[in-house]
Motif scaffolding. Structure first.
Motif, short mmCIF file in Angstrom:
data_model
loop_
_atom_site.label_atom_id
_atom_site.label_comp_id
_atom_site.label_asym_id
_atom_site.label_seq_id
_atom_site.Cartn_x
_atom_site.Cartn_y
_atom_site.Cartn_z
N LEU A 166 -2.90 56.66 -12.38
CA LEU A 166 -2.83 56.12 -11.02
C LEU A 166 -4.23 55.92 -10.44
CD1 LEU A 166 -0.89 55.59 -8.52
CD2 LEU A 166 -1.34 57.97 -7.90
N PHE A 167 -5.09 56.94 -10.59
CA PHE A 167 -6.46 56.84 -10.06
C PHE A 167 -7.21 55.70 -10.75
CE2 PHE A 167 -7.41 61.30 -8.04
CZ PHE A 167 -6.31 61.13 -7.23
N LYS A 168 -6.99 55.57 -12.06
CA LYS A 168 -7.68 54.50 -12.81
C LYS A 168 -7.26 53.13 -12.25
CE LYS A 168 -8.11 52.83 -17.59
NZ LYS A 168 -7.31 51.63 -17.59
N ASP A 169 -5.95 52.95 -12.06
CA ASP A 169 -5.45 51.65 -11.58
C ASP A 169 -5.83 51.37 -10.14
OD1 ASP A 169 -4.28 51.40 -13.99
OD2 ASP A 169 -2.23 51.83 -13.33
N LYS A 170 -5.64 52.38 -9.28
CA LYS A 170 -5.79 52.12 -7.83
C LYS A 170 -7.21 52.34 -7.32
CE LYS A 170 -1.52 51.02 -6.92
NZ LYS A 170 -0.44 51.53 -6.13
N LEU A 171 -7.96 53.24 -7.97
CA LEU A 171 -9.30 53.54 -7.43
C LEU A 171 -10.41 52.98 -8.31
CD1 LEU A 171 -8.70 57.28 -6.37
CD2 LEU A 171 -8.55 55.23 -4.95
N ASN A 172 -9.96 52.34 -9.42
CA ASN A 172 -10.95 51.71 -10.30
C ASN A 172 -11.97 52.70 -10.85
OD1 ASN A 172 -11.72 49.45 -11.57
ND2 ASN A 172 -12.97 48.63 -9.88
N VAL A 173 -11.49 53.82 -11.37
CA VAL A 173 -12.36 54.84 -11.97
C VAL A 173 -11.92 55.06 -13.41
CG1 VAL A 173 -12.86 56.07 -9.81
CG2 VAL A 173 -10.82 56.69 -11.11
N PRO A 174 -12.79 55.58 -14.29
CA PRO A 174 -12.36 55.83 -15.67
C PRO A 174 -11.22 56.87 -15.71
CG PRO A 174 -14.74 56.13 -15.41
CD PRO A 174 -14.19 55.95 -14.05
N PHE A 175 -10.35 56.72 -16.72
CA PHE A 175 -9.21 57.64 -16.81
C PHE A 175 -9.67 59.07 -17.12
CE2 PHE A 175 -6.31 60.10 -19.43
CZ PHE A 175 -5.18 60.13 -18.61
N THR A 176 -9.10 60.02 -16.44
CA THR A 176 -9.25 61.44 -16.79
C THR A 176 -7.97 62.16 -16.39
OG1 THR A 176 -10.42 63.50 -16.38
CG2 THR A 176 -10.46 61.90 -14.60
#
Ligand code: SF4
Length: 467
Positions: A166-176
């Motif tokens: 969710l963070f990767k998709d919505k906040l444009n950050v690398p997956f963790t």
């Protein structure tokens, strides 16, 4: 009364088909229940505290008009602006006026079920006000376009992998999926909002009639920041949240955190006594409290069911409920879920819209055992079932089935004959026809044991005598 429309049956079918969701909910609720038990067992006077808080709440609810007037008078003396809202629309209009007057473009919110109840975020965002949830769980469900699935842990239905994606998709950050890293990402994003927000909104955990102040209990310090940085603060408070004075607060604080999360105490208790003084360079210069009714007066008018207003939203009854553990919070399709939710849904939405809710209980009584303020939940659930049946026309088949059952179960000879016939009959019915209608269609009827209770009982007695 709220005009929300709900569809519990379809949501239950969806929840029962989602194995990941059921696993996540079961794991989280079971572990919180164990922590709760370990903590509460070590607290002296736990039961005495439960009785005490029950009595305090009883006094407040029985004398709510008196305590509300006193709170209003004292809060106004402290410089707090008091507003009365009969329903959600009223509350939203009041908020909109405050926001307009202060030229508000960004609002930071800290977790508040009362604002969820009136769908405040949708309204504010629809009015072009950037409105951001700052409690981590609430922030996650807001990003996921969802509503909370638990009173205390809003994102309990999501795994850390779900949150990483969710963070990767919505906040444009690398997956963790490392919790500490996820936390830092959210923290950085939220800091920017805290610094730019002109207004903050919180709920109220407890308000004190005697001195006109109120408090917000939390673990993440997001409410503390919300109360420190923006210049305008609005608290949306259900009218039942009062205590006579601050002297009663320790009893509730002693029960709240252990019941909610199994912690010994909550990390932060923020007290708001009025606007910040000019000499201090932090805190809101303008404080508003919106006293929301939204159906509470109707509940108050019912002497049998008004006890449901004692709830302090700790969520303990959800964690031990065998129904909640299987379907999670979204299946209830409303703000409040689990055993307390099913008592509130028909009371807020009416017995016709909320007709399915009171039946989401096995009546095992675990909810009443853990409720810190000793609400007799199973008793209220039964009362609401009765109200629902009286208000909704029963199907002819249901009426026929119940009448047959009453006739059979009150005549032992007929009962014996009936159960003998059923046992014989079931061996001729193919298993695929042993399905129950409605949302039970995913389950097979377990069938009737070839040896009935009486047979087993006499056999056991005979064996015991022979020994
Ligand atoms: S009904 Fe009792 S256990 Fe359930 S949330 Fe309210 S206070 Fe907690």
């Amino acid at each position: 009364m709220s005009t929300d429309k709900i569809n519990i049956k379809d949501h239950i079918i969806e929840a029962l088909s989602d194995a990941d969701l059921r696993k996540a909910v079961y794991k989280a609720t079971a572990s919180t229940s164990v922590s709760r038990l370990n903590t509460t067992e070590a607290i002296p006077y736990w039961e005495e505290c439960r009785v005490k808080t029950h009595c305090i709440k009883k006094d407040v609810i029985e004398n709510l008009d008196k305590y509300l007037e006193l709170f209003e008078k004292n809060a106004k003396n402290n410089g707090i602006n008091i507003h009365w809202a009969i329903d959600g629309n009223d509350a939203k209009n009041i908020l909109s006026e405050i926001a307009k007057k202060n030229n508000v473009k960004t609002i930071v919110k800290s977790k508040s079920l009362t604002t969820e109840e009136i769908h405040l975020n949708e309204f504010l965002i629809g009015n072009n006000i950037d409105t951001v949830e700052t409690d981590l769980g609430e922030y996650i469900v807001q990003l996921n376009d969802q509503v909370p699935s638990h009173l205390v842990a809003p994102a309990l239905h999501l795994s850390r992998t779900d949150i990483g994606k969710l963070f990767k998709d919505k906040l444009n950050v690398p997956f963790t999926d490392v919790p500490e890293e996820l936390l830092l990402i959210a923290r950085k994003k939220l800091r920017e909002k805290f610094l730019s927000a002109e207004m903050s909104i919180t709920g109220v955990n407890f308000a004190f009639a005697e001195n006109g102040s109120f408090c917000v209990v939390e673990n993440e310090a997001n409410a503390h920041l919300s109360l420190s940085l923006p210049q305008v603060h609005v608290a949306v408070m259900g009218i039942e949240k009062l205590l006579p004075s601050i002297d009663e607060l320790p009893y509730f604080l002693k029960l709240l955190a252990p019941s909610a999360t199994g912690q010994k105490s909550s990390s932060y208790v923020n007290f708001i006594g009025g606007p910040s003084l000019q000499k201090y360079n932090e805190g809101p210069k303008e404080v508003h409290v919106i006293l929301l009714d939204n159906g509470r007066s109707k509940i108050l008018a019912d002497p049998k069911l008004r006890e449901t207003l004692y709830c302090i939203r700790c969520g303990a009854c959800l964690n031990v409920c065998p129904v909640y553990q299987q379907i999670g919070g979204h299946a209830y399709d409303w703000t409040y879920m689990g055993p307390i939710g099913i008592t509130l849904i028909p009371q807020y939405l009416g017995e016709i819209e909320g007709k399915d809710a009171p039946f989401l209980s096995s009546l095992c009584g675990a909810c009443a055992d853990v409720c810190p303020v000793k609400i007799k939940l199973p008793q209220h659930i039964l009362e609401l079932r009765k109200n629902v049946v009286q208000k909704n026309k029963s199907k002819i088949f249901e009426k026929f089935a119940m009448k047959t059952w009453i006739a059979v179960s009150t005549h032992p000879k007929l009962y014996r004959l009936f159960s003998w016939k059923i046992k014989k009959l079931q061996s001729f019915i193919p298993v695929e026809y042993l399905k129950l209608p409605g949302y039970h269609k995913k389950r097979s009827f377990p069938g009737i044991d070839k040896k009935g209770f009486r047979e087993q009982y006499y056999q056991m007695k005979k064996n015991n005598n022979e020994q």
